[in-house]
Enzyme design. Sequence first.
Site, PDB file in Angstrom:
ATOM      1  N   ASN A 122       0.663  -1.130  -0.061  1.00 31.88           N
ATOM      2  CA  ASN A 122      -0.183   0.032   0.058  1.00 31.88           C
ATOM      3  C   ASN A 122       0.932   1.336  -0.081  1.00 31.88           C
ATOM      4  O   ASN A 122       1.692   1.471   0.817  1.00 31.88           O
ATOM      5  CB  ASN A 122      -0.769   0.172   1.082  1.00 31.88           C
ATOM      6  CG  ASN A 122      -2.038   1.403   1.319  1.00 31.88           C
ATOM      7  OD1 ASN A 122      -1.417   2.276   1.176  1.00 31.88           O
ATOM      8  ND2 ASN A 122      -2.936   0.897   1.387  1.00 31.88           N
TER       9      ASN A 122
ATOM     10  N   SER B 120     -11.239  -4.467   3.265  1.00 36.47           N
ATOM     11  CA  SER B 120     -10.036  -3.778   2.972  1.00 36.47           C
ATOM     12  C   SER B 120      -9.211  -3.481   4.109  1.00 36.47           C
ATOM     13  O   SER B 120      -7.977  -3.809   4.355  1.00 36.47           O
ATOM     14  CB  SER B 120     -10.426  -2.351   2.424  1.00 36.47           C
ATOM     15  OG  SER B 120      -9.121  -1.839   1.678  1.00 36.47           O
TER      16      SER B 120
ATOM     17  N   THR C  77      -5.186  -0.318  -2.546  1.00 35.27           N
ATOM     18  CA  THR C  77      -5.636   0.905  -1.977  1.00 35.27           C
ATOM     19  C   THR C  77      -6.810   0.620  -0.857  1.00 35.27           C
ATOM     20  O   THR C  77      -7.675  -0.369  -1.173  1.00 35.27           O
ATOM     21  CB  THR C  77      -5.903   1.675  -3.107  1.00 35.27           C
ATOM     22  OG1 THR C  77      -6.431   3.195  -2.652  1.00 35.27           O
ATOM     23  CG2 THR C  77      -7.084   1.222  -3.850  1.00 35.27           C
ATOM     24  N   GLU C  78      -6.756   1.447   0.243  1.00 35.61           N
ATOM     25  CA  GLU C  78      -7.632   1.141   1.052  1.00 35.61           C
ATOM     26  C   GLU C  78      -9.319   1.450   0.754  1.00 35.61           C
ATOM     27  O   GLU C  78      -9.992   0.932   1.418  1.00 35.61           O
ATOM     28  CB  GLU C  78      -7.220   1.774   2.562  1.00 35.61           C
ATOM     29  CG  GLU C  78      -6.995   3.416   2.602  1.00 35.61           C
ATOM     30  CD  GLU C  78      -5.770   3.862   2.303  1.00 35.61           C
ATOM     31  OE1 GLU C  78      -4.979   3.392   1.329  1.00 35.61           O
ATOM     32  OE2 GLU C  78      -5.400   4.769   2.649  1.00 35.61           O
ATOM     33  N   ASN C  79      -9.476   2.233  -0.327  1.00 34.92           N
ATOM     34  CA  ASN C  79     -10.689   2.411  -0.467  1.00 34.92           C
ATOM     35  C   ASN C  79     -11.439   1.308  -1.442  1.00 34.92           C
ATOM     36  O   ASN C  79     -12.413   1.109  -1.732  1.00 34.92           O
ATOM     37  CB  ASN C  79     -10.845   3.691  -1.284  1.00 34.92           C
ATOM     38  CG  ASN C  79      -9.903   3.835  -2.450  1.00 34.92           C
ATOM     39  OD1 ASN C  79      -8.761   3.312  -2.459  1.00 34.92           O
ATOM     40  ND2 ASN C  79     -10.464   4.133  -3.627  1.00 34.92           N
TER      41      ASN C  79
END
Lengths: 221, 218
Positions: free
Chosen positions: A26, A91, A49-51
């Site tokens: 990330n 996530s 990606t954390e979204n």
Amino acid sequence: MTGVDADKERIARRVAKEITPNSLVNLGIGLPTLVANYLPGGLGVLFHTENGLIGVGPRPAPGVENRNLVDAGGGFVTAVTGAAAFDAAFSFGLIRGGHLDLTVLGGLQVDSQGRLANWMVPGKLVPGMGGAMDLVSGAKRVIVAMAHSAAGKPKIVAECSFPLTSIRRVSLVITDLAVIEPTSEGLVLRERAPGVSVERIVEETEAGLIIPDPVPEMSFA
Amino acid sequence: MSDKLIDLESAIALIPDGATILVGGFMGVGAPHRLIRGLVEAGRKDLTVITNDTARPGIGVGRLIDAQAVRRLIVSHIGTNPETQRQMIAGQIEVVLTPQGTLVEQIRAAGHGLGGILTRTGLGTAVEQGKTRIEIDGVSWLLEKPLRADFALIAAEQADSLGNLRYSLTARGFNPIMAMAASTVIAEAEEIVEVGAIIPDMIVTPGILVDYLLETRS
């Protein structure tokens, strides 16, 4: 890429060398994003990606953006072949659950205990932590990629004056001047940037440093 | 057709001033844009909004901030919206900053019938203030309580007329989690199709969770 200055490029290239084959990585907003530009091909690395995506690809060409496909900074991205999309709970489960091999984040301060502050400057800037606290607390390895100093003030300090992102010790700090490894004994100066002396690094670092002899020059991916 | 279909005006009429609402979206992506505009146009105020971020002025939840419709905000990030920061500093809006992974788990806990969640995130930081630390087998954890709302306003790529929802890429985000955690769930979809047109394996949010449904583009 245009407009990337030499200091940022040096940091990104040095971080790229830390990325191991077939890992899940990330990259935080800003400087860390540049790291992807310096990875050799064929490593099998996937970006998270954390979204909600594993398999973040390069920025799309103008005109072919997908309105539903952005990174954690809200910028349009592409998805590589084999990418996977998921919800926010999943996530962050990936992050906290030990499934994320590495996160690379920017920093405001790192202190002598290797603790990072990067989400708030009291009285000045209150962006919020977003996913940073989870990333620093949960990723298997945490690399801080940042300028060594800000406006002449050291960012590697005895104790963080800004609010901490996590009490966890980060794995490595990579700046335009040095590579520093926080350990249980203190901050160890592992490498110096080409042409930069140990004396200059000591001068621009508020925290005490453990200095092996010799301190080799940085090598790059 | 299903009795879940509702026009915008009737949907907004359900939501009173001062309501607590969960709003989907990440930087405006996957946000219920039409419902947000409806709240602004109806002049709703004193809302408590639980959402990941306030995007930018004029975008997504940023529109509610522009309209000064929010009294309390539970959120992980406001850095891209200077207007949120301005209203916070001016004391017009109370902002509770919460780590993103904790925020989504608090919402999930509410929707899944859990009394809270335990996380390492935030331990020893400003986030711990006022919260309970629990030690289990020698490991410290922070107790985070469930977050429930009166309404969830969510967005999907496709719905069938029963309210079964399918999402697209990073527009999924908090939406399916929020669909579990509110007394009334109002979903908007880019497209509403006949029942059966979305195969069961593609449905992420079962229609039983959705109370009202409208199309984003109408």
